[in-house]
Motif scaffolding. Sequence first.
Motif, PDB file in Angstrom:
ATOM      1  N   SER A   6       0.828  -1.207   0.000  1.00  0.00           N
ATOM      2  CA  SER A   6       0.000   0.000   0.000  1.00  0.00           C
ATOM      3  C   SER A   6       0.861   1.255   0.000  1.00  0.00           C
ATOM      4  O   SER A   6       0.512   2.269  -0.617  1.00  0.00           O
ATOM      5  CB  SER A   6      -0.958  -0.008   1.188  1.00  0.00           C
ATOM      6  OG  SER A   6      -0.249  -0.034   2.408  1.00  0.00           O
ATOM      7  N   CYS A   7       2.020   1.185   0.668  1.00  0.00           N
ATOM      8  CA  CYS A   7       2.954   2.314   0.680  1.00  0.00           C
ATOM      9  C   CYS A   7       3.463   2.617  -0.730  1.00  0.00           C
ATOM     10  O   CYS A   7       3.384   3.754  -1.202  1.00  0.00           O
ATOM     11  CB  CYS A   7       4.115   2.002   1.611  1.00  0.00           C
ATOM     12  SG  CYS A   7       5.473   3.184   1.528  1.00  0.00           S
ATOM     13  N   ILE A   8       3.969   1.598  -1.383  1.00  0.00           N
ATOM     14  CA  ILE A   8       4.551   1.785  -2.723  1.00  0.00           C
ATOM     15  C   ILE A   8       3.491   2.217  -3.723  1.00  0.00           C
ATOM     16  O   ILE A   8       3.675   3.180  -4.479  1.00  0.00           O
ATOM     17  CB  ILE A   8       5.259   0.501  -3.182  1.00  0.00           C
ATOM     18  CG1 ILE A   8       6.474   0.222  -2.295  1.00  0.00           C
ATOM     19  CG2 ILE A   8       5.662   0.594  -4.648  1.00  0.00           C
ATOM     20  CD1 ILE A   8       7.069  -1.160  -2.475  1.00  0.00           C
ATOM     21  N   ALA A  31      -3.392   9.157   1.315  1.00  0.00           N
ATOM     22  CA  ALA A  31      -3.702   8.078   0.380  1.00  0.00           C
ATOM     23  C   ALA A  31      -3.210   6.738   0.913  1.00  0.00           C
ATOM     24  O   ALA A  31      -3.875   5.711   0.778  1.00  0.00           O
ATOM     25  CB  ALA A  31      -3.078   8.367  -0.987  1.00  0.00           C
ATOM     26  N   TRP A  32      -2.036   6.749   1.548  1.00  0.00           N
ATOM     27  CA  TRP A  32      -1.470   5.518   2.095  1.00  0.00           C
ATOM     28  C   TRP A  32      -2.359   4.966   3.212  1.00  0.00           C
ATOM     29  O   TRP A  32      -2.622   3.765   3.282  1.00  0.00           O
ATOM     30  CB  TRP A  32      -0.065   5.778   2.596  1.00  0.00           C
ATOM     31  CG  TRP A  32       0.667   4.553   3.083  1.00  0.00           C
ATOM     32  CD1 TRP A  32       0.298   3.248   2.933  1.00  0.00           C
ATOM     33  CD2 TRP A  32       1.892   4.535   3.803  1.00  0.00           C
ATOM     34  NE1 TRP A  32       1.229   2.425   3.508  1.00  0.00           N
ATOM     35  CE2 TRP A  32       2.224   3.192   4.059  1.00  0.00           C
ATOM     36  CE3 TRP A  32       2.741   5.532   4.256  1.00  0.00           C
ATOM     37  CZ2 TRP A  32       3.366   2.817   4.745  1.00  0.00           C
ATOM     38  CZ3 TRP A  32       3.888   5.148   4.933  1.00  0.00           C
ATOM     39  CH2 TRP A  32       4.197   3.808   5.174  1.00  0.00           C
ATOM     40  N   ALA A  33      -2.835   5.834   4.076  1.00  0.00           N
ATOM     41  CA  ALA A  33      -3.719   5.394   5.165  1.00  0.00           C
ATOM     42  C   ALA A  33      -4.958   4.720   4.595  1.00  0.00           C
ATOM     43  O   ALA A  33      -5.371   3.649   5.058  1.00  0.00           O
ATOM     44  CB  ALA A  33      -4.094   6.574   6.051  1.00  0.00           C
ATOM     45  N   VAL A  37      -5.984   0.565   4.725  1.00  0.00           N
ATOM     46  CA  VAL A  37      -7.277   0.120   5.255  1.00  0.00           C
ATOM     47  C   VAL A  37      -7.975  -0.813   4.273  1.00  0.00           C
ATOM     48  O   VAL A  37      -8.666  -1.755   4.673  1.00  0.00           O
ATOM     49  CB  VAL A  37      -8.161   1.342   5.605  1.00  0.00           C
ATOM     50  CG1 VAL A  37      -9.592   0.942   5.880  1.00  0.00           C
ATOM     51  CG2 VAL A  37      -7.577   2.085   6.792  1.00  0.00           C
ATOM     52  N   VAL A  38      -7.772  -0.602   2.996  1.00  0.00           N
ATOM     53  CA  VAL A  38      -8.349  -1.482   1.977  1.00  0.00           C
ATOM     54  C   VAL A  38      -7.476  -2.718   1.761  1.00  0.00           C
ATOM     55  O   VAL A  38      -7.972  -3.840   1.650  1.00  0.00           O
ATOM     56  CB  VAL A  38      -8.541  -0.712   0.642  1.00  0.00           C
ATOM     57  CG1 VAL A  38      -8.974  -1.645  -0.466  1.00  0.00           C
ATOM     58  CG2 VAL A  38      -9.534   0.422   0.827  1.00  0.00           C
ATOM     59  N   ALA A  39      -6.162  -2.550   1.729  1.00  0.00           N
ATOM     60  CA  ALA A  39      -5.242  -3.643   1.401  1.00  0.00           C
ATOM     61  C   ALA A  39      -5.199  -4.727   2.468  1.00  0.00           C
ATOM     62  O   ALA A  39      -5.142  -5.916   2.142  1.00  0.00           O
ATOM     63  CB  ALA A  39      -3.832  -3.097   1.166  1.00  0.00           C
ATOM     64  N   PHE A  40      -5.222  -4.348   3.732  1.00  0.00           N
ATOM     65  CA  PHE A  40      -5.066  -5.340   4.803  1.00  0.00           C
ATOM     66  C   PHE A  40      -6.188  -6.383   4.800  1.00  0.00           C
ATOM     67  O   PHE A  40      -5.910  -7.586   4.750  1.00  0.00           O
ATOM     68  CB  PHE A  40      -4.940  -4.648   6.161  1.00  0.00           C
ATOM     69  CG  PHE A  40      -4.629  -5.592   7.272  1.00  0.00           C
ATOM     70  CD1 PHE A  40      -3.366  -6.153   7.392  1.00  0.00           C
ATOM     71  CD2 PHE A  40      -5.602  -5.946   8.191  1.00  0.00           C
ATOM     72  CE1 PHE A  40      -3.075  -7.039   8.412  1.00  0.00           C
ATOM     73  CE2 PHE A  40      -5.320  -6.831   9.211  1.00  0.00           C
ATOM     74  CZ  PHE A  40      -4.056  -7.382   9.323  1.00  0.00           C
TER      75      PHE A  40
END
Length: 78
Positions: A6-8, A31-33, A37-40
């Motif tokens: 999500s960071c990259i 955007a990372w936050a 939340v979606v990726a995890f």
Amino acid sequence: MALLMSCIMSFVITLFNVGFIENVLFVWLKAWAFAFVVAFPTINLVAPIVNKLVSLVLFNRHHMRSNHENLLIWRNSH
């Protein structure tokens, strides 16, 4: 994994969408936050399915190799 991906991805997409603006760091962190939340939960839902598919592919690959070796042995013996 979710944290790094999500960071990259959020960094690349943020730069693509807004460029190097003055507050790009704030925009990216926001955007990372959201991306995390979606990726995890997505990774937690998708990972077991992917593991099952990989196991099936590896099992079938091993099974096919064994059958191929048996066929070669059979051909050489006749």
